[in-house]
Design a protein around this motif. Structure first.
Motif, short mmCIF file in Angstrom:
data_model
loop_
_atom_site.label_atom_id
_atom_site.label_comp_id
_atom_site.label_asym_id
_atom_site.label_seq_id
_atom_site.Cartn_x
_atom_site.Cartn_y
_atom_site.Cartn_z
N THR A 20 -26.28 -2.83 -8.71
CA THR A 20 -26.37 -1.37 -8.79
C THR A 20 -27.22 -0.93 -9.98
N VAL A 21 -26.94 -1.51 -11.14
CA VAL A 21 -27.69 -1.17 -12.36
C VAL A 21 -29.15 -1.61 -12.23
N ARG A 23 -30.88 -2.05 -9.52
CA ARG A 23 -31.59 -1.21 -8.54
C ARG A 23 -31.98 0.13 -9.16
N ALA A 24 -31.07 0.69 -9.95
CA ALA A 24 -31.37 1.96 -10.63
C ALA A 24 -32.55 1.76 -11.60
N PHE A 25 -32.56 0.63 -12.27
CA PHE A 25 -33.67 0.32 -13.20
C PHE A 25 -34.99 0.22 -12.43
N ARG A 26 -34.95 -0.49 -11.31
CA ARG A 26 -36.17 -0.65 -10.48
C ARG A 26 -36.69 0.69 -9.97
N ASP A 27 -35.75 1.56 -9.58
CA ASP A 27 -36.16 2.88 -9.08
C ASP A 27 -36.92 3.66 -10.15
N GLN A 28 -36.46 3.53 -11.41
CA GLN A 28 -37.10 4.30 -12.49
C GLN A 28 -38.34 3.60 -13.04
N PHE A 29 -38.33 2.28 -13.02
CA PHE A 29 -39.44 1.51 -13.64
C PHE A 29 -39.94 0.44 -12.67
N GLN A 31 -42.70 -0.73 -12.09
CA GLN A 31 -43.77 -1.62 -12.56
C GLN A 31 -43.23 -2.78 -13.41
N VAL A 32 -41.96 -2.72 -13.81
CA VAL A 32 -41.37 -3.81 -14.61
C VAL A 32 -40.75 -4.83 -13.66
N SER A 33 -41.14 -6.10 -13.80
CA SER A 33 -40.53 -7.11 -12.94
C SER A 33 -39.21 -7.56 -13.57
N ILE A 34 -38.24 -7.86 -12.73
CA ILE A 34 -36.91 -8.27 -13.20
C ILE A 34 -36.74 -9.76 -12.90
N HIS A 35 -36.42 -10.50 -13.94
CA HIS A 35 -36.18 -11.94 -13.81
C HIS A 35 -34.69 -12.20 -14.04
N LEU A 36 -34.04 -12.89 -13.11
CA LEU A 36 -32.60 -13.13 -13.19
C LEU A 36 -32.31 -14.61 -13.37
N GLU A 37 -31.30 -14.90 -14.19
CA GLU A 37 -30.86 -16.28 -14.36
C GLU A 37 -29.36 -16.35 -14.38
N GLN A 189 -29.31 -7.64 -31.61
CA GLN A 189 -29.37 -6.31 -32.23
C GLN A 189 -30.78 -5.92 -32.66
N ASP A 190 -31.52 -6.89 -33.21
CA ASP A 190 -32.83 -6.53 -33.77
C ASP A 190 -33.98 -6.83 -32.81
N PHE A 191 -33.63 -7.19 -31.57
CA PHE A 191 -34.66 -7.50 -30.58
C PHE A 191 -34.93 -6.23 -29.79
N ASP A 192 -35.73 -5.36 -30.38
CA ASP A 192 -35.82 -4.00 -29.86
C ASP A 192 -37.05 -3.84 -28.97
N HIS A 193 -36.81 -3.56 -27.70
CA HIS A 193 -37.95 -3.14 -26.90
C HIS A 193 -37.49 -2.12 -25.86
N ILE A 194 -38.46 -1.39 -25.38
CA ILE A 194 -38.18 -0.21 -24.57
C ILE A 194 -37.45 -0.55 -23.26
N ARG A 195 -37.78 -1.70 -22.65
CA ARG A 195 -37.16 -2.04 -21.37
C ARG A 195 -35.65 -2.24 -21.54
N LEU A 196 -35.29 -2.93 -22.64
CA LEU A 196 -33.87 -3.15 -22.90
C LEU A 196 -33.15 -1.82 -23.17
N ARG A 197 -33.79 -0.95 -23.93
CA ARG A 197 -33.17 0.36 -24.21
C ARG A 197 -32.93 1.15 -22.93
N HIS A 198 -33.90 1.09 -22.00
CA HIS A 198 -33.72 1.79 -20.72
C HIS A 198 -32.53 1.22 -19.96
N LEU A 199 -32.42 -0.11 -19.94
CA LEU A 199 -31.31 -0.73 -19.19
C LEU A 199 -29.97 -0.35 -19.83
N LEU A 200 -29.88 -0.36 -21.14
CA LEU A 200 -28.63 0.00 -21.82
C LEU A 200 -28.24 1.45 -21.53
N ARG A 201 -29.25 2.31 -21.43
CA ARG A 201 -28.96 3.71 -21.11
C ARG A 201 -28.37 3.82 -19.69
N LEU A 202 -28.93 3.05 -18.75
CA LEU A 202 -28.41 3.05 -17.38
C LEU A 202 -26.98 2.47 -17.32
#
Length: 204
Positions: A20-21, A23-29, A31-37, A189-202
């Motif tokens: 669910t999360v 898919r919501a990320f993909r809808d908004q972004f 152009q960002v590819s999602i890699h799962l492990e 905590q100090d690994f700051d990038h925009i994609r992670l911030r977007h996911l945390l907001r979702l």
């Protein structure tokens, strides 16, 4: 642009919040590819520390050190999974944890990451007994084969209640202390990038 690298343990991967999360990320972004492990919890924590994964989802918070942040995502209720010919299967809708004391258990334990196993054992100990484990399965889903075959009952996260529903009966579980399996998001905590911030907001 870029890639979001997400890791999770086997039992967390069965919970619907994750697709669910994502898919919501993909809808908004888109152009960002999602890699799962999917990995054991210890391997996932190492991957976050080494910045191979941006965020991982586990059943317990990360160890305190190493500048990792653990965010509680949700508490998943635990249920009893019984072979459909089990004496307790025809009982009332819910079962008290202590009523399971005299029965055979099958439990999922992957030696590299047994957070869920530890959690279930702790619930039983708190209720006042040590479960009689007759067989262990390497994956949560393979433990369902053992339950369906009538080898024993198990305590499982609620998200799998639709699996094997012809051979397995799922019942609500009660105890004096709530029987839950939490899910945590762990990231550096100090690994700051925009994609992670977007996911945390979702996630919120």
């Amino acid at each position: 642009e870029g890639q979001l690298n997400v890791g999770f343990t086997h039992s967390v991967g069965l919970h619907p919040f994750l697709p669910t999360v994502l898919r919501a990320f993909r809808d908004q972004f888109p152009q960002v590819s999602i890699h799962l492990e999917e990995e054991s919890s210890s391997a996932l924590i190492d991957a976050v520390i080494n910045e191979k994964l941006d965020i991982v989802f586990l059943r317990k918070p990360a160890p305190m050190q190493r500048k990792l942040h653990s965010q509680h995502v949700l508490n998943e209720p635990l249920m009893v999974a019984l072979p459909n010919n089990h004496p307790l299967a025809i009982q009332q809708e819910s079962i008290h944890l202590l009523d399971l004391e005299s029965y055979d258990f099958v439990l999922y334990r992957r030696l590299a990451g047994q957070d869920l196993f530890d959690n279930i054992l702790a619930s039983c100990y708190q209720a006042g007994f040590s479960p009689n484990i007759v067989q262990e399965a390497p994956r949560l889903t393979s433990s369902l084969n053992l339950i369906a075959a009538g080898i024993g009952l198990s305590i499982v996260p609620e998200a799998i209640r639709d699996f094997w529903s012809n051979q397995i009966v799922y019942k609500t579980l009660h105890a004096d202390t709530p029987c839950i399996a939490p899910i945590y998001a762990v990231y550096k905590q100090d690994f700051d990038h925009i994609r992670l911030r977007h996911l945390l907001r979702l996630l919120k």
